[in-house]
Design a protein around this motif. Structure first.
Motif, PDB file in Angstrom:
ATOM      1  N   ARG A   1      36.940  28.385  29.569  1.00  0.00           N
ATOM      2  CA  ARG A   1      37.397  29.022  30.796  1.00  0.00           C
ATOM      3  C   ARG A   1      36.478  28.666  31.967  1.00  0.00           C
ATOM      4  O   ARG A   1      36.919  28.377  33.068  1.00  0.00           O
ATOM      5  CB  ARG A   1      37.376  30.534  30.558  1.00  0.00           C
ATOM      6  N   LEU A   2      35.176  28.696  31.671  1.00  0.00           N
ATOM      7  CA  LEU A   2      34.197  28.366  32.710  1.00  0.00           C
ATOM      8  C   LEU A   2      34.397  26.933  33.187  1.00  0.00           C
ATOM      9  O   LEU A   2      34.423  26.659  34.395  1.00  0.00           O
ATOM     10  CB  LEU A   2      32.786  28.553  32.144  1.00  0.00           C
TER      11      LEU A   2
ATOM     12  N   GLU B   1      35.320  31.258  26.207  1.00  0.00           N
ATOM     13  CA  GLU B   1      34.684  31.576  27.484  1.00  0.00           C
ATOM     14  C   GLU B   1      34.150  30.316  28.162  1.00  0.00           C
ATOM     15  O   GLU B   1      34.312  30.132  29.362  1.00  0.00           O
ATOM     16  CB  GLU B   1      33.559  32.582  27.227  1.00  0.00           C
TER      17      GLU B   1
ATOM     18  N   SER C   1      32.731  33.326  33.509  1.00  0.00           N
ATOM     19  CA  SER C   1      33.712  32.497  34.211  1.00  0.00           C
ATOM     20  C   SER C   1      34.202  33.193  35.471  1.00  0.00           C
ATOM     21  O   SER C   1      34.476  32.545  36.484  1.00  0.00           O
ATOM     22  CB  SER C   1      34.886  32.168  33.300  1.00  0.00           C
TER      23      SER C   1
END
Lengths: 615, 445
Positions: free
Chosen positions: B37-38, B34, B163
């Protein structure tokens, strides 16, 4: 409020439930009604008689004196100078001899980005007003060639005569600027940019004040003129103030040289109503064409962009005019074209118009800026024609509301309170999976539209001829079709519904049509006819067999931009591919047609095809 | 690099396509994936902005900063430059009546004034990234909290991934336009997000600092102290005292900053900033409700209606905070929306912040009833404003009524959305705490 509107969760009012379920059936007749509304506009009972709002103009209150010996001499001087000098310097010499402040402006420009440099020369002379301090000005403009590429030397001669006349008078409260350009609208655009101080490459030094109004002249070679054609549409759909149009029509009739809108003569008062109707329809269609896609007669259009009310007066030769028949092709030098003997009434019309403009106390603002003119000296105001756009937008919105409600399985639309929690969760879960896909399709198709928009502007030094443009459009069309087939294949397998996609696209198109309709009504209607109507009727009946799907796609291809532009070439009266014309107008005058074709019309058409092809 | 970014790219596309997959079927994403992704979303946001600046730099610099929909007299970058220039020449920046922004901005931009313009662009891109990151953190913190709370039996718990929250903010066209127009409202937004995040995490002192800064930047965020004081983690017996202490700290800090600014710039800073915002002295059109009304009003009624209009905006602070006292963050989000609709110098950027905060409460979106209506209204409001501006100012064929009509549509759309989200929260609370209403129809009149 909750009685009228509520979504999936709470119990809905029965009225809204019925409305949402059946609003699609209302949206089809609404779209048709919108078009029928337009057909009502030409009826003579629908329009009102034109009137003057601005009393300060006092049209027709003066004796006109144009046409004395000295004015004729000035006109002849143009011919004499043309024999010895090139045309820009000939005009400069004539203006200087009359006593105007003159300047020539040499400039270069390109019609399409990065393609071909053209050069041109503008000449202008300023008559300084004896009674004021050069803060305001009026403009008379002419190009050396007319829209049909014939010589416009008659207009230049008349301008010399008018300059002589104006210089003899003491009553001018505004400077009068006489401009002659050799590059049509492009030339006048360059001149205006320089006049406003926006051009750095070819600045002007001899300037006057704010331009209040402009008049462009177009007098093709002829033995005599039977009247004048009056054109008033700008590039972005702007129109000259109605007072200006009315005033010129009024004074021209007093001078026995009537100015007819778009050159269309009056229908006799006792004619059959059908004759009146057809003639009004024809006139309105010409206005719609000029307003939506840019006027092709005269050079007044660039002025309107700069908030200057402007019109063109074009001489109308008789159909069997001997001079017109011989000199219509621009193969002759300007000096060869015989002077028209009938310039006096035209000159007096302009004289009377300029006396009225001279009387104005402020910028035109009293009368309408949004209007349609179904006959000479009649008008339809915005309040009477905008409901047509309202109906069209309404039909798109009703369609969208219905489809948004109808997406997903039937259970989602029950209003039993017992299943509420399960229902809203299922409904939101559905949106959560499908909405990004729908938005994804829309973004992809628009990315293709952006490519279509940018390529002609980015490729350097390639020559965008008619043939290459057609080839380019066909390549893009093929790419689009393959993209349509590919994406619809992917989304078919994922089980995406068409309803949501159509709903979103309808909302989006409705916003665009609404925004356009206040700016450029004709263009909004044109966009609705080519993109909105097919969208409303997409999947109006079932498309469960391959044949039905294929015929749906074929019908959509028939209204696709490529098809429409090929057909439109004759309707629009373009000499080259309309795509090129739109591109040039976008590049030079910021006209909206080109980005709309690339970013709205083309993508919406493709999205309709995808809707037909997916489940 | 290429291999990982490719993988992340697929992940992002996937995330955008499925709107953040918190579906029951898909396994929950790991924290590491995550955050990768962010990071990818944030990097992409920067790249998009840099690309726009490189390709259309001139257009952006010429066209966007002058748009009244994007920058107002209290957020305009041009006016800030004027203030910087004056203060660099040892003239009071508030001389001449052009500059109406907080001294904080003058101090922050002091160094940038001497650097090339590209640094300034970089600062604005960085601010966007900071806000997006803050939103993502806020979403994460709130999701962790929501997971421990009771829900409605039989519901699916939707929670937007951090995200995705960041992406929805960063790629919102209104946000991109606001930051490219260099509206200084973004600094106030960053402070607001900081305040909400620190408040939620229990770092009350930091939250108070952020609120005080936001208040000095754009006045209205003072309303946020109401929900923020309720976010205290203190035990129930000390709650009242903690709330009072927070509010007092806030007042003390605001006064301290005020004294500091008076010491540096003299008392005229106050009349040029706070007083200017309250009295709406510059009636340049914007997308709010004030300008047209106060152009039309007779002078003798001016003071009265200023009080009425300002109270309409400010009076919501306490009731909203009190009604949502069990979910103070939501009260804060609503107040951000109320500011955006009712403040004296609003811009599109304010709406963008409210829209950016909404995905944090994704579990409410299924309760909303009028999204079709409010989405349409906002689309027409945003679409018609530049068109009517063009007709009025550039083309001269329209008039002020045209633009104000678009403004009304825009504000009405925001009010509808606020109303919808607020009642969604109330209905959800009812569903959770009053089980017998779950199968009943609730009608709001």
């Amino acid at each position: 409020m909750s009685l009228v509107l509520s979504g999936q969760g709470e119990k809905t009012s029965p009225v809204l439930r019925v409305a949402r379920k059946y609003s699609a059936y209302l949206s089809y007749p609404l779209a048709i009604c919108g078009l029928f509304w337009l057909l009502v506009l030409p009826l003579s009972s629908f329009s009102r008689r034109a009137y003057f709002s601005e009393n300060a103009m006092m049209p027709g209150q003066v004796y006109t004196t144009f046409g004395t010996r000295s004015h004729m001499d000035a006109m002849d001087r143009v011919d004499a100078e043309l024999k010895t000098k090139d045309r820009a310097h000939a005009v400069e010499a004539v203006f200087a001899s009359i006593g105007l402040d003159t300047e020539t402006q040499a400039f270069t420009y390109s019609k399409v980005p990065r393609i071909g440099k053209h050069t041109g020369t503008n000449v202008h002379g300023i008559l300084r007003a004896p009674r004021s301090d050069s803060v305001e000005a009026l403009v008379i403009a002419a190009s050396w060639t007319t829209a049909s590429n014939a010589s416009n030397v008659n207009a230049v001669r008349l301008m010399a005569g008018l300059a002589q006349y104006a210089s003899e008078q003491v009553y001018w409260a505004r400077d009068i600027v006489f401009v002659v350009t050799d590059s049509g609208e492009q030339g006048i655009e360059e001149w205006l940019r320089a006049y406003q101080g926006l051009s750095t490459t070819s600045p002007l030094f001899v300037r006057s004040g704010i331009i209040q109004a402009a008049l462009s002249l177009e007098l093709p070679p002829a033995k005599r003129y039977t009247g004048l054609g009056l054109y008033f549409e700008g590039k972005g759909g702007q129109l000259a103030n109605l007072d200006y149009v009315n005033m010129v029509q009024y004074v021209s009739r007093l001078e026995r040289m009537p100015a007819y809108l778009h050159g269309m003569k009056d229908v006799p008062r006792r004619a059959h109503w059908w004759t009146k109707y057809t003639s009004a329809t024809q006139l309105l269609l010409r206005q719609v064409r000029a307003q939506a896609f840019g006027s092709s007669t005269g050079i007044h259009a660039p002025f309107l962009r700069y908030r200057i009310d402007a019109i063109t007066l074009a001489g109308l030769p008789q159909s069997d005019d001997p001079v017109s028949a011989v000199f219509a092709h621009g193969l002759f030098t300007d000096a060869d074209v015989p002077a028209a003997p009938m310039l006096r009434p035209i000159g007096r019309t302009i004289e009377a118009s300029f006396r009225s403009l001279n009387n104005l106390l402020e910028h035109f603002h009293q009368s309408f800026f949004f209007y349609m003119l179904p006959a000479n000296q009649r008008y339809v105001s915005i309040g009477d024609y905008i409901p047509a756009a309202g109906l069209m937008i309404g039909s798109l919105l009703l369609q969208a509301m219905h489809l948004w409600w109808m997406q997903g399985p039937d259970e989602l639309r029950s209003d039993s309170p017992h299943t509420r929690i399960a229902r809203i969760n299922a409904y939101y879960a559905l949106l959560r999976t499908t909405l990004p896909s729908s938005v994804g399709i829309i973004l992809r198709v628009h990315a293709l539209g952006l490519v279509l928009l940018l390529i002609p502007q980015l490729i350097a030094s390639s020559v965008l001829t008619d043939t290459t443009t057609t080839a380019y459009l066909f390549t893009m069309a093929l790419a689009s079709i393959s993209m349509v087939l590919h994406t619809s294949d992917i989304y078919w397998t994922r089980g995406i519904e068409w309803r949501q996609l159509k709903s979103i696209v309808s909302v989006y198109l409705a916003v665009i049509v609404a925004c356009l309709s206040v700016m450029n009504f004709s263009l909004a209607v044109a966009l609705f006819v080519v993109a909105g109507l097919p969208l409303v009727f997409t999947r109006v009946c079932r498309v469960d067999t391959r044949i039905r799907r294929a015929s749906g796609v074929l019908l959509l291809m028939a209204v696709s931009p490529v098809c429409m532009m090929t057909l439109g070439m004759h309707v629009l009266g373009c000499t080259s591919n309309p795509f090129r014309v739109f591109l040039a107008d976008f590049y030079s005058f910021g006209s909206l047609v080109y980005p709309l074709v690339c970013l709205v019309y083309w993508p919406v058409n493709l999205l309709c095809m995808i809707m037909v092809l997916i489940q | 690099m290429t291999a990982t970014s490719k993988k992340n790219g697929d992940a992002l596309v996937d995330a955008l396509r499925s709107g953040g997959t918190a579906k029951k079927t898909s396994p929950p994403p790991t924290a590491q994936a995550e955050s990768a992704r962010l990071a990818y979303v944030l990097a992409l946001g920067c790249v998009v902005r840099i690309c726009i600046l490189v390709m259309f730099g001139n257009l952006v610099h010429d066209y966007l900063p002058g748009r009244v929909e994007l920058s107002t007299p209290v957020t305009s970058f041009k006016r800030l430059s004027e203030g910087l220039h004056l203060s660099a020449h040892n003239i009071s920046p508030y001389n001449g009546g052009v500059f109406h922004q907080s001294p904080l901005l003058l101090l922050a931009f002091k160094g940038l004034y001497y650097l090339p313009e590209a640094f300034c662009d970089a600062v604005y891109i960085a601010m966007d990234v900071v806000i997006a990151l803050g939103l993502a953190k806020l979403a994460g913190a709130r999701a962790a909290r929501a997971a421990q709370q009771v829900g409605v039996p039989g519901e699916t718990r939707f929670a937007c991934r951090p995200s995705v929250v960041a992406a929805l903010y960063l790629f919102n066209p209104l946000v991109v336009a606001t930051s490219l127009a260099k509206s200084t409202i973004v600094f106030s937004h960053a402070a607001i997000i900081g305040a909400l995040y620190f408040g939620l995490q229990g770092l009350t002192n930091w939250a108070v600092v952020c609120t005080a800064i936001a208040t000095h930047l754009s006045l209205y965020p003072a309303m946020l102290i109401a929900p923020i004081s309720l976010m205290t983690h203190a035990a129930d017996v000390h709650r009242g005292r903690a709330i009072t202490a927070t509010v007092l700290k806030f007042i003390a800090l605001v006064l301290l900053l005020h004294t500091l600014f008076v010491a540096i710039y003299g008392a005229e800073y106050f009349s040029a900033t706070v007083d200017f915002t309250v009295r709406v002295s510059d009636l340049q059109p914007n997308v709010g409700l004030f300008w047209y009304f106060f152009i039309e009003i007779f002078d003798e009624f001016r003071a009265f209606f200023i009080v009425v209009f300002q109270l309409t905006a400010l009076a919501f602070a306490v009731p909203v905070a009190y009604r949502f006292r069990h979910e103070p963050l939501f009260g804060g989000v609503l107040l951000v929306g109320i500011m955006s609709a009712l403040k004296s110098y609003p811009a599109w950027g304010d709406l963008a912040l409210f829209l950016g905060l909404l995905p944090i409460y994704e579990d409410l979106l299924k309760y909303t009833q009028y999204v079709f209506l409010s989405a349409n209204l906002l689309l027409y409001g945003v679409g018609l404003a530049p068109v009517f501006w063009h007709l009025w100012i550039e083309q001269g064929s329209g008039n002020a009524n045209f633009f104000y009509a678009a403004t009304l549509v825009y504000v009405f759309g925001q009010i509808t959305l606020l109303f919808d989200v607020g009642s969604a929260m109330l209905r959800r609370e009812l569903d959770i705490h009053q089980p017998e209403t779950r199968t009943r129809t609730v009608v709001q009149e």
